[in-house]
Write a protein that holds these residues in place. Structure first.
Motif, PDB file in Angstrom:
ATOM      1  N   ASP A   1      -5.759   4.071  -8.785  1.00 35.25           N
ATOM      2  CA  ASP A   1      -6.423   5.246  -8.216  1.00 35.25           C
ATOM      3  C   ASP A   1      -5.591   5.807  -7.067  1.00 35.25           C
ATOM      4  N   GLU A   2      -5.530   7.124  -6.991  1.00 36.28           N
ATOM      5  CA  GLU A   2      -4.789   7.769  -5.909  1.00 36.28           C
ATOM      6  C   GLU A   2      -5.572   7.636  -4.608  1.00 36.28           C
ATOM      7  N   CYS A   3      -4.879   7.232  -3.546  1.00 38.24           N
ATOM      8  CA  CYS A   3      -5.530   7.011  -2.250  1.00 38.24           C
ATOM      9  C   CYS A   3      -4.683   7.634  -1.141  1.00 38.24           C
ATOM     10  N   LEU A   4      -5.364   7.977  -0.056  1.00 37.64           N
ATOM     11  CA  LEU A   4      -4.679   8.485   1.130  1.00 37.64           C
ATOM     12  C   LEU A   4      -4.723   7.417   2.215  1.00 37.64           C
ATOM     13  N   TYR A   5      -3.571   7.122   2.786  1.00 37.43           N
ATOM     14  CA  TYR A   5      -3.487   6.142   3.870  1.00 37.43           C
ATOM     15  C   TYR A   5      -2.919   6.823   5.113  1.00 37.43           C
ATOM     16  N   HIS A   6      -3.320   6.307   6.279  1.00 37.48           N
ATOM     17  CA  HIS A   6      -2.799   6.802   7.554  1.00 37.48           C
ATOM     18  C   HIS A   6      -2.017   5.680   8.233  1.00 37.48           C
ATOM     19  N   LEU A   7      -0.840   6.019   8.725  1.00 39.95           N
ATOM     20  CA  LEU A   7      -0.050   5.073   9.507  1.00 39.95           C
ATOM     21  C   LEU A   7       0.051   5.638  10.924  1.00 39.95           C
ATOM     22  N   PHE A   8      -0.636   4.978  11.861  1.00 36.08           N
ATOM     23  CA  PHE A   8      -0.704   5.443  13.251  1.00 36.08           C
ATOM     24  C   PHE A   8       0.357   4.721  14.090  1.00 36.08           C
TER      25      PHE A   8
ATOM     26  N   TYR B   1       0.800  -1.230   0.000  1.00 35.39           N
ATOM     27  CA  TYR B   1       0.000   0.000   0.000  1.00 35.39           C
ATOM     28  C   TYR B   1       0.836   1.286   0.000  1.00 35.39           C
ATOM     29  N   LEU B   2       2.063   1.239   0.558  1.00 38.01           N
ATOM     30  CA  LEU B   2       2.770   2.498   0.807  1.00 38.01           C
ATOM     31  C   LEU B   2       4.027   2.722  -0.030  1.00 38.01           C
ATOM     32  N   GLU B   3       4.645   1.660  -0.565  1.00 38.43           N
ATOM     33  CA  GLU B   3       5.869   1.877  -1.339  1.00 38.43           C
ATOM     34  C   GLU B   3       5.581   2.742  -2.563  1.00 38.43           C
ATOM     35  N   ARG B   4       6.486   3.675  -2.814  1.00 37.91           N
ATOM     36  CA  ARG B   4       6.389   4.694  -3.869  1.00 37.91           C
ATOM     37  C   ARG B   4       5.361   5.774  -3.527  1.00 37.91           C
ATOM     38  N   GLY B   5       4.842   5.726  -2.306  1.00 39.22           N
ATOM     39  CA  GLY B   5       3.923   6.768  -1.859  1.00 39.22           C
ATOM     40  C   GLY B   5       4.669   8.019  -1.407  1.00 39.22           C
TER      41      GLY B   5
ATOM     42  N   ASN C   1      -2.386  16.605  21.774  1.00 43.67           N
ATOM     43  CA  ASN C   1      -1.055  16.521  22.393  1.00 43.67           C
ATOM     44  C   ASN C   1      -0.847  15.127  22.976  1.00 43.67           C
ATOM     45  N   ASP C   2      -1.483  14.148  22.327  1.00 41.18           N
ATOM     46  CA  ASP C   2      -1.417  12.773  22.802  1.00 41.18           C
ATOM     47  C   ASP C   2      -0.167  12.087  22.251  1.00 41.18           C
ATOM     48  N   ARG C   3       0.077  10.871  22.719  1.00 43.30           N
ATOM     49  CA  ARG C   3       1.260  10.114  22.291  1.00 43.30           C
ATOM     50  C   ARG C   3       0.948   9.280  21.050  1.00 43.30           C
ATOM     51  N   ILE C   4       0.366   9.931  20.062  1.00 37.48           N
ATOM     52  CA  ILE C   4       0.018   9.265  18.806  1.00 37.48           C
ATOM     53  C   ILE C   4       0.596  10.075  17.654  1.00 37.48           C
ATOM     54  N   VAL C   5       1.458   9.435  16.868  1.00 37.30           N
ATOM     55  CA  VAL C   5       2.046  10.058  15.681  1.00 37.30           C
ATOM     56  C   VAL C   5       1.343   9.477  14.458  1.00 37.30           C
ATOM     57  N   VAL C   6       0.908  10.357  13.554  1.00 31.42           N
ATOM     58  CA  VAL C   6       0.193   9.919  12.355  1.00 31.42           C
ATOM     59  C   VAL C   6       0.983  10.356  11.126  1.00 31.42           C
ATOM     60  N   ILE C   7       1.231   9.411  10.221  1.00 29.87           N
ATOM     61  CA  ILE C   7       1.892   9.719   8.951  1.00 29.87           C
ATOM     62  C   ILE C   7       0.853   9.596   7.851  1.00 29.87           C
ATOM     63  N   ASP C   8       0.560  10.695   7.168  1.00 26.07           N
ATOM     64  CA  ASP C   8      -0.362  10.688   6.028  1.00 26.07           C
ATOM     65  C   ASP C   8       0.435  10.419   4.760  1.00 26.07           C
ATOM     66  N   ILE C   9       0.057   9.367   4.038  1.00 25.38           N
ATOM     67  CA  ILE C   9       0.800   8.945   2.849  1.00 25.38           C
ATOM     68  C   ILE C   9      -0.154   8.837   1.672  1.00 25.38           C
ATOM     69  N   ARG C  10       0.168   9.537   0.592  1.00 24.68           N
ATOM     70  CA  ARG C  10      -0.659   9.467  -0.613  1.00 24.68           C
ATOM     71  C   ARG C  10       0.006   8.518  -1.601  1.00 24.68           C
ATOM     72  N   SER C  11      -0.751   7.478  -1.991  1.00 27.85           N
ATOM     73  CA  SER C  11      -0.197   6.459  -2.873  1.00 27.85           C
ATOM     74  C   SER C  11      -1.273   6.010  -3.853  1.00 27.85           C
ATOM     75  N   PHE C  12      -1.031   4.901  -4.550  1.00 30.11           N
ATOM     76  CA  PHE C  12      -1.974   4.391  -5.546  1.00 30.11           C
ATOM     77  C   PHE C  12      -2.346   2.951  -5.207  1.00 30.11           C
TER      78      PHE C  12
ATOM     79  N   ILE D   1      -0.374   0.939  13.229  1.00 26.16           N
ATOM     80  CA  ILE D   1      -1.625   0.551  12.566  1.00 26.16           C
ATOM     81  C   ILE D   1      -1.752   1.288  11.240  1.00 26.16           C
ATOM     82  N   LEU D   2      -2.048   0.554  10.182  1.00 25.56           N
ATOM     83  CA  LEU D   2      -2.284   1.129   8.853  1.00 25.56           C
ATOM     84  C   LEU D   2      -3.784   1.164   8.585  1.00 25.56           C
ATOM     85  N   THR D   3      -4.299   2.346   8.183  1.00 27.01           N
ATOM     86  CA  THR D   3      -5.729   2.481   7.899  1.00 27.01           C
ATOM     87  C   THR D   3      -5.937   3.170   6.558  1.00 27.01           C
ATOM     88  N   THR D   4      -7.161   3.077   6.080  1.00 25.79           N
ATOM     89  CA  THR D   4      -7.565   3.830   4.890  1.00 25.79           C
ATOM     90  C   THR D   4      -7.863   5.267   5.300  1.00 25.79           C
ATOM     91  N   SER D   5      -8.261   6.090   4.320  1.00 22.73           N
ATOM     92  CA  SER D   5      -8.567   7.492   4.619  1.00 22.73           C
ATOM     93  C   SER D   5      -9.796   7.629   5.512  1.00 22.73           C
TER      94      SER D   5
END
Length: 540
Positions: A112-119, A82-86, A96-107, A130-134
């Motif tokens: 189709d272009e999609c947005l994924y979240h890596l928590f 899901y994320l390589e080449r994104g 201000n919680d202990r949660i870091v979110v990486i927003d990654i736009r990939s295909f 955790i990897l989730t959809t948009s």
């Protein structure tokens, strides 16, 4: 030594400055709970480590190379899918919680272009990646939580992602409250650890502390080390400052939270047991040597007896002679009355010969045992710094040296040595005896340069470069010192010379060598400095 919300607030800023807009070229999972995103951003290559390790969950830009398993984990395969080449759109923090979110736009598979979240949830023993959809539907996670194991959250594929419960309700970086009001409701502020709370109480202000310029620091207090993104005035102790938060976290993780490996524990136990045996043997040999030296003192008596043999009569029990070794003082020499004078003399010389033989044998055995102890101590250092592949090579060495029970293993060419490319030069780093011997005596050419910590076990570092520059010398010296028992020391002497001047010690176990025509550089080993010299992207 917890990472709290304020810490993450500034860590996210640092990560965004380096990674925002970067492309994910490759994804690896070296351990079950760690993932590395290899990212190209701002004309540099970065290793972004995300760890949900239960002892020290964290994320940072890493300069250290890690060995990957031959078969990738299923979570790693999904991340690659899901994320390589994104492209990393942004990295952000939930309030201000202990949660870091990486927003990654990939295909996706259809293009189709999609947005994924890596928590990355940095929650101690409940940490997760955790990897989730948009729309926050879970695709996969590094740790699963099935229904029924936890009342409020289910973390399995296709389940909706829900944020974990918060411990505080007020964001200290919010503008709704004054500094005085924040201090009054300190226990209700989100992302404030007990460590930071003590610093706020000491200083009497929330804003003055959390809005200061970052100055990552490791403080060695009397009880236990503490670290933070800026200095903590209420703590006393020796301080070490870092140029980046990532370099601080990498140092803390590698120093205080090194993962234990069952094979590492086994090999360490075997080597320590043999080391204790060799040290006991050495002490006994030295005692025997002392006794042999005492017996050898009778050589003077034998020479005096030989000079006065004509004075001895059969049946004499002793003779008093002038000791010409000590200014002619009288000395009494005991005799065996049942032996003739010449037989007494022969007995003296027989004992002397026996003592001389024992002395020669014991001297050889002591030198051999001392070398064995040095070899075993170097093995312990190598085991401490070894990854899974390195440990397998060390295991093969122990089997072949019969320190570990089992059949001997045919040693193959080692593969897990480190390789760096920088400024048109290639640098190889050996992390155990098999790698060191291969790099120095097989791979290296006579015109290459060889680096090693002076008079101490360390990595063999080989440099192949069109020109020997000061920058390359410093890089190799750092690599040699950082892969030695002096990694936490300062002013470490590192010798370097041409490979043609390096010779293996015949018959010596391990990777011990002699060398000539060397020069010496003194270095303060530091991963952060090495990272700058390498430009972060030079490791392969």
């Amino acid at each position: 030594m917890a990472i709290d919300g304020v810490f993450i607030h500034y860590l996210v800023q640092e990560l965004n400055n380096s990674l925002q807009g970067g492309k994910i070229n490759k994804i690896n999972q070296p351990t079950p709970l760690e993932v590395i995103l290899n990212i190209r951003s701002n004309h540099q290559n970065w290793q972004f480590l995300l760890s949900s390790d239960l002892n020290f969950p964290c994320c940072f830009l890493s300069a250290q190379k890690r060995t990957n398993p031959e078969m990738p984990f299923s979570f790693c395969m999904n991340l690659r899918k899901y994320l390589e080449r994104g492209i990393i759109e942004k990295i952000w923090q939930v309030d201000n919680d202990r949660i870091v979110v990486i927003d990654i736009r990939s295909f996706n598979e259809l293009g189709d272009e999609c947005l994924y979240h890596l928590f990355l949830e940095i929650m101690g023993r409940n940490s997760n990646l955790i990897l989730t959809t948009s729309n926050l539907t879970i695709i996969d996670s590094i740790r699963k939580l099935s229904p029924g194991l936890q009342e409020l959250r289910t973390i399995i594929p296709k389940a909706p992602y829900r944020y974990p419960g918060k411990q505080g309700s007020i964001n200290p970086f919010g503008k709704d409250l004054t500094d005085v009001q924040k201090t009054e409701v300190l226990n209700q502020l989100e992302g404030i650890s007990p460590l930071l709370k003590n610093a706020i109480n000491f200083q009497g202000s929330v804003d003055r502390l959390i809005y200061q310029e970052t100055k990552p620091v490791l403080i060695k207090t009397e009880k236990k080390p503490a670290f933070y993104v800026f200095d903590l005035p209420h703590l006393e102790g020796e301080r070490k400052y870092y140029s980046t938060i990532s370099s601080l976290l990498e140092d803390v993780k590698s120093t205080f939270f090194k993962e234990t490996n069952p094979l590492s524990n086994l090999l360490s136990k075997v080597v320590r047991r043999e080391l204790a045996h060799q040290k006991t043997k050495l002490a006994n040999l030295k005692d025997d040597l002392t006794e042999a030296e005492k017996k050898l003192e009778t050589k003077n008596s034998a020479m005096l007896l030989q000079a006065n043999l004509y004075r001895i009569k059969p049946g004499d029990e002793e003779i008093v002679a002038e000791d010409f070794y000590h200014n002619g003082e009288p000395v009494t020499i005991k005799l065996n009355p049942q032996l003739s004078p010449s037989q007494n003399l022969n007995q003296f010389f027989a004992k002397i010969k026996k003592s001389e033989n024992a002395l020669e044998h014991l001297t050889r055995e002591i030198a051999k045992t001392e070398n064995e102890i040095i070899y075993l101590e170097s093995l312990l250092d190598q085991i401490k710094q070894a990854n899974d592949s390195d440990l397998q090579e060390i295991k093969a060495e122990l089997l072949n040296e019969q320190l570990l029970s089992g059949p001997k293993i045919k040693v193959k060419q080692p593969k897990s040595y480190l390789t760096y490319q920088v400024d048109g030069a290639t640098i190889w780093v050996g992390k155990n005896n098999l790698q060191n011997n291969f790099l120095t005596h097989t791979l290296a050419q006579k015109s290459d340069y060889w680096f090693h910590v002076q008079k101490a076990p360390s990595a063999h570092v080989i440099l192949r470069a069109p020109e020997l520059t000061e920058k390359l010398i410093r890089i190799c010296a750092h690599l040699s010192a950082l892969h030695s028992s002096f990694a936490q020391s300062s002013s470490v002497p590192v010798d370097y010379t041409l490979v043609k001047n390096v010779k293996k010690v015949p018959g010596q176990k391990g990777s011990f060598v002699t060398y000539t025509n060397q020069k010496t550089i003194f270095i303060d080993p530091d991963w952060d400095t090495l990272k700058k010299l390498l430009g972060l992207g030079s490791q392969s």
